[in-house]
Enzyme design. Structure first.
Site, PDB file in Angstrom:
ATOM      1  N   HIS A 182      -2.854   7.222   1.974  1.00 40.87           N
ATOM      2  CA  HIS A 182      -4.062   5.134   2.063  1.00 40.87           C
ATOM      3  C   HIS A 182      -5.067   5.293   2.351  1.00 40.87           C
ATOM      4  O   HIS A 182      -5.511   5.846   3.357  1.00 40.87           O
ATOM      5  CB  HIS A 182      -2.508   4.536   1.918  1.00 40.87           C
ATOM      6  CG  HIS A 182      -3.243   3.807   1.737  1.00 40.87           C
ATOM      7  ND1 HIS A 182      -3.590   2.904   0.475  1.00 40.87           N
ATOM      8  CD2 HIS A 182      -3.419   2.316   2.518  1.00 40.87           C
ATOM      9  CE1 HIS A 182      -4.160   1.917   1.258  1.00 40.87           C
ATOM     10  NE2 HIS A 182      -3.774   1.550   1.918  1.00 40.87           N
TER      11      HIS A 182
ATOM     12  N   ASN B 138      -9.671  -0.243   0.299  1.00 38.79           N
ATOM     13  CA  ASN B 138      -8.782  -0.427   0.493  1.00 38.79           C
ATOM     14  C   ASN B 138      -8.469  -0.682  -1.006  1.00 38.79           C
ATOM     15  O   ASN B 138      -7.983  -2.056  -1.130  1.00 38.79           O
ATOM     16  CB  ASN B 138      -7.834  -0.949   1.468  1.00 38.79           C
ATOM     17  CG  ASN B 138      -6.412  -0.975   1.348  1.00 38.79           C
ATOM     18  OD1 ASN B 138      -6.106  -0.338   0.733  1.00 38.79           O
ATOM     19  ND2 ASN B 138      -5.788  -1.032   2.788  1.00 38.79           N
TER      20      ASN B 138
ATOM     21  N   CYS C 232       1.122  -0.984  -0.190  1.00 38.44           N
ATOM     22  CA  CYS C 232      -0.175  -0.066   0.183  1.00 38.44           C
ATOM     23  C   CYS C 232       1.030   1.729  -0.133  1.00 38.44           C
ATOM     24  O   CYS C 232       0.326   2.104   0.087  1.00 38.44           O
ATOM     25  CB  CYS C 232      -1.182  -0.438   1.008  1.00 38.44           C
ATOM     26  SG  CYS C 232      -2.038  -1.855   1.031  1.00 38.44           S
TER      27      CYS C 232
HETATM   28  N1  COA Z   1     -18.288  -8.184  10.664  1.00 39.86           N
HETATM   29  C1  COA Z   1     -18.610  -8.544  11.905  1.00 39.86           C
HETATM   30  N2  COA Z   1     -17.499  -8.396  13.204  1.00 39.86           N
HETATM   31  C2  COA Z   1     -16.481  -8.295  12.698  1.00 39.86           C
HETATM   32  C3  COA Z   1     -16.106  -8.027  11.488  1.00 39.86           C
HETATM   33  C4  COA Z   1     -16.862  -7.947  10.531  1.00 39.86           C
HETATM   34  N3  COA Z   1     -16.232  -8.230   9.510  1.00 39.86           N
HETATM   35  N4  COA Z   1     -14.819  -8.294  11.609  1.00 39.86           N
HETATM   36  C5  COA Z   1     -14.079  -8.398  12.926  1.00 39.86           C
HETATM   37  N5  COA Z   1     -16.015  -8.764  14.389  1.00 39.86           N
HETATM   38  C6  COA Z   1     -15.753  -9.004  14.761  1.00 39.86           C
HETATM   39  C7  COA Z   1     -14.467  -9.712  15.831  1.00 39.86           C
HETATM   40  O1  COA Z   1     -14.312 -10.763  15.399  1.00 39.86           O
HETATM   41  C8  COA Z   1     -14.482  -8.824  17.294  1.00 39.86           C
HETATM   42  O2  COA Z   1     -15.708  -9.804  18.132  1.00 39.86           O
HETATM   43  P1  COA Z   1     -15.156 -10.277  19.672  1.00 39.86           P
HETATM   44  O3  COA Z   1     -14.764  -8.903  20.096  1.00 39.86           O
HETATM   45  O4  COA Z   1     -16.910 -10.838  19.900  1.00 39.86           O
HETATM   46  O5  COA Z   1     -13.886 -11.247  19.354  1.00 39.86           O
HETATM   47  C9  COA Z   1     -14.690  -7.766  17.018  1.00 39.86           C
HETATM   48  O6  COA Z   1     -15.170  -7.403  16.071  1.00 39.86           O
HETATM   49  C10 COA Z   1     -14.005  -7.118  17.229  1.00 39.86           C
HETATM   50  O7  COA Z   1     -12.584  -7.055  16.503  1.00 39.86           O
HETATM   51  P2  COA Z   1     -11.345  -5.965  16.384  1.00 39.86           P
HETATM   52  O8  COA Z   1     -10.760  -6.297  15.226  1.00 39.86           O
HETATM   53  O9  COA Z   1     -11.192  -6.120  17.423  1.00 39.86           O
HETATM   54  O10 COA Z   1     -12.105  -4.536  15.531  1.00 39.86           O
HETATM   55  P3  COA Z   1     -11.366  -3.444  15.076  1.00 39.86           P
HETATM   56  O11 COA Z   1     -12.242  -1.972  16.328  1.00 39.86           O
HETATM   57  O12 COA Z   1      -9.865  -3.480  15.615  1.00 39.86           O
HETATM   58  O13 COA Z   1     -11.404  -3.381  13.856  1.00 39.86           O
HETATM   59  C11 COA Z   1     -10.181  -3.837  11.827  1.00 39.86           C
HETATM   60  C12 COA Z   1     -10.898  -4.620  12.988  1.00 39.86           C
HETATM   61  C13 COA Z   1     -10.035  -4.207  10.604  1.00 39.86           C
HETATM   62  C14 COA Z   1     -11.555  -2.730  11.177  1.00 39.86           C
HETATM   63  C15 COA Z   1      -9.062  -2.590  12.505  1.00 39.86           C
HETATM   64  O14 COA Z   1      -8.774  -3.027  12.929  1.00 39.86           O
HETATM   65  C16 COA Z   1      -8.536  -1.737  10.936  1.00 39.86           C
HETATM   66  O15 COA Z   1      -9.080  -1.488  10.798  1.00 39.86           O
HETATM   67  N6  COA Z   1      -7.144  -2.619  11.144  1.00 39.86           N
HETATM   68  C17 COA Z   1      -6.552  -1.586  10.112  1.00 39.86           C
HETATM   69  C18 COA Z   1      -6.196  -2.949   9.467  1.00 39.86           C
HETATM   70  C19 COA Z   1      -5.982  -2.009   7.392  1.00 39.86           C
HETATM   71  O16 COA Z   1      -6.084  -0.643   7.075  1.00 39.86           O
HETATM   72  N7  COA Z   1      -5.029  -2.355   7.203  1.00 39.86           N
HETATM   73  C20 COA Z   1      -4.644  -2.619   5.895  1.00 39.86           C
HETATM   74  C21 COA Z   1      -3.282  -1.723   6.155  1.00 39.86           C
HETATM   75  S1  COA Z   1      -2.607  -1.167   4.449  1.00 39.86           S
END
Ligand code: COA
Length: 333
Positions: A257, A287, A116
């Site tokens: 990004h 993304n 990215c």
């Molecule tokens: N729909 C519903 N629930 C979901 C889910 C989805 N698509 N994805 C994860 N969950 C759940 C998880 O299982 C977890 O459940 P639990 O609490 O029962 O265990 C809960 O939601 C929280 O998960 P978590 O991973 O802590 O969520 P988060 O608030 O960190 O959000 C992202 C997840 C991926 C949106 C976030 O971490 C993020 O944006 N990270 C950066 C990723 C990124 O930008 N990557 C590319 C970079 S180039």
């Protein structure tokens, strides 16, 4: 090193995206998720998905042709094509195929992979060829089809990514409009986000074994990647601003990004840049990896938001881990 008094203008932009649209509601029929969860956690509503017939080369070539036209050039004016991608049609590289599709008969072409961050790394790479006087017109394309490599059963990752291509033409110019940049990498955190080859032993003879594996789907530690982005991106933009001898208040547009709206907001707030100056289109595309900055740039230029002379702080970040920032003025006027 700007040893010939040559500067850079970013003279035109273009983009191309697939026509298929995958909405959050569509995703909620594939995995256990909802529009509400995805929108509130990421800001993403829709993403474009390449069909089985669409190649990375096609998307990249369309974006490239649009950028060449916007710069007022012909295909055979282009000296070099750099294709920033992590999802090549061919592991040997896709840039030469793009060169052929565009008809850029005078251009050398190669792929560059920095996930990215690919567009920002590509911008800095391209600029070095201009500073040395080696080339005058360079087409830089960021293009990715991550949908090929997503595990469509993994709700933590499949909601984030989309496909597309964006491009710019960099031109030699009397005045240098690339005001400052900074690049960084940290391979010690590679495991947080990758699309890695998984080796399978293949015994050839009694004492020689080769590996005949394949690539596993994208794996990501979302929380760690989030933490990394919010910590590192403001720092690297500040570093690039320092090198440009500018304060954050001098930025007309913050062009990050497009990973997650919460990351965009957190970075803008750390740099004290108001939300009106932050470019965001991830609601429509998700993304798109190396394509996200040039697609957002192209849309903002074509809608008249970004004007010639505007100062832009662009920053890419992602797998590697890699991150980088470039401060530049738009246009050649
Ligand atoms: N729909 C519903 N629930 C979901 C889910 C989805 N698509 N994805 C994860 N969950 C759940 C998880 O299982 C977890 O459940 P639990 O609490 O029962 O265990 C809960 O939601 C929280 O998960 P978590 O991973 O802590 O969520 P988060 O608030 O960190 O959000 C992202 C997840 C991926 C949106 C976030 O971490 C993020 O944006 N990270 C950066 C990723 C990124 O930008 N990557 C590319 C970079 S180039």
């Amino acid at each position: 090193m700007k040893n010939l008094g040559l500067g850079i203008a970013i003279a035109g932009s273009g983009s191309a995206t697939p026509t298929q649209v995958l909405s959050n509601d569509d995703l909620s029929r594939i995995v256990d998720t909802s529009d509400e969860w995805i929108s509130s956690r990421t800001g993403i509503k829709n993403r474009r998905i390449a069909s089985n017939e669409e190649s990375l080369a096609d998307l990249a070539a369309r974006a490239g042709q649009n950028a060449i036209a916007a710069a007022g050039l012909a295909a055979d004016d282009i000296d070099l094509i750099i294709l920033a991608t992590s999802t090549s049609d061919d592991l040997f590289g896709t840039a030469a195929r793009v060169q052929h599709l565009i008809g850029a008969t005078q251009a050398a072409a190669f792929d560059l992979t920095a996930a990215c961050s690919g567009f920002v790394f590509g911008l800095v790479t391209a600029s070095q060829f201009i500073y040395t006087g080696a080339y005058r017109n360079i087409l830089l394309i960021g293009a990715d089809i991550l949908s090929r490599w997503v595990d469509w059963n993994d709700r933590a990752t499949c909601i984030l990514f989309g496909d597309g291509a964006g491009a710019v033409v960099l031109q030699a110019s009397d005045r240098d409009r690339l005001l400052g940049f900074a690049l960084s990498s940290d391979g010690s955190q590679n495991q947080e986000l990758n699309l890695a080859y998984q080796a399978q032993p293949n015994p050839l003879t009694d004492n020689i074994t080769t590996s005949t594996g394949g690539y596993q789907a994208i794996t990501m530690n979302g929380r760690e990647v989030y933490r990394f982005a919010v910590a590192k991106v403001p720092d690297i933009i500040s570093k690039a601003l320092f090198r440009a001898n500018l304060e954050a208040s001098a930025i007309d547009w913050l062009l990050l990004h497009q990973a997650n709206q919460r990351i965009l907001d957190a970075v803008a707030s750390r740099l004290d840049i108001p939300s009106e100056k932050t470019i965001s289109n991830l609601a429509n595309y998700g993304n798109t990896s190396a394509a996200s900055i040039p697609i957002a740039l192209d849309e903002a230029v074509r809608s008249g938001k970004i004007k010639p002379g505007d100062t832009i702080a662009a920053s890419g970040f992602g797998a590697g881990l890699t991150w980088g920032a470039a401060i530049f003025q738009w246009g050649k006027e």
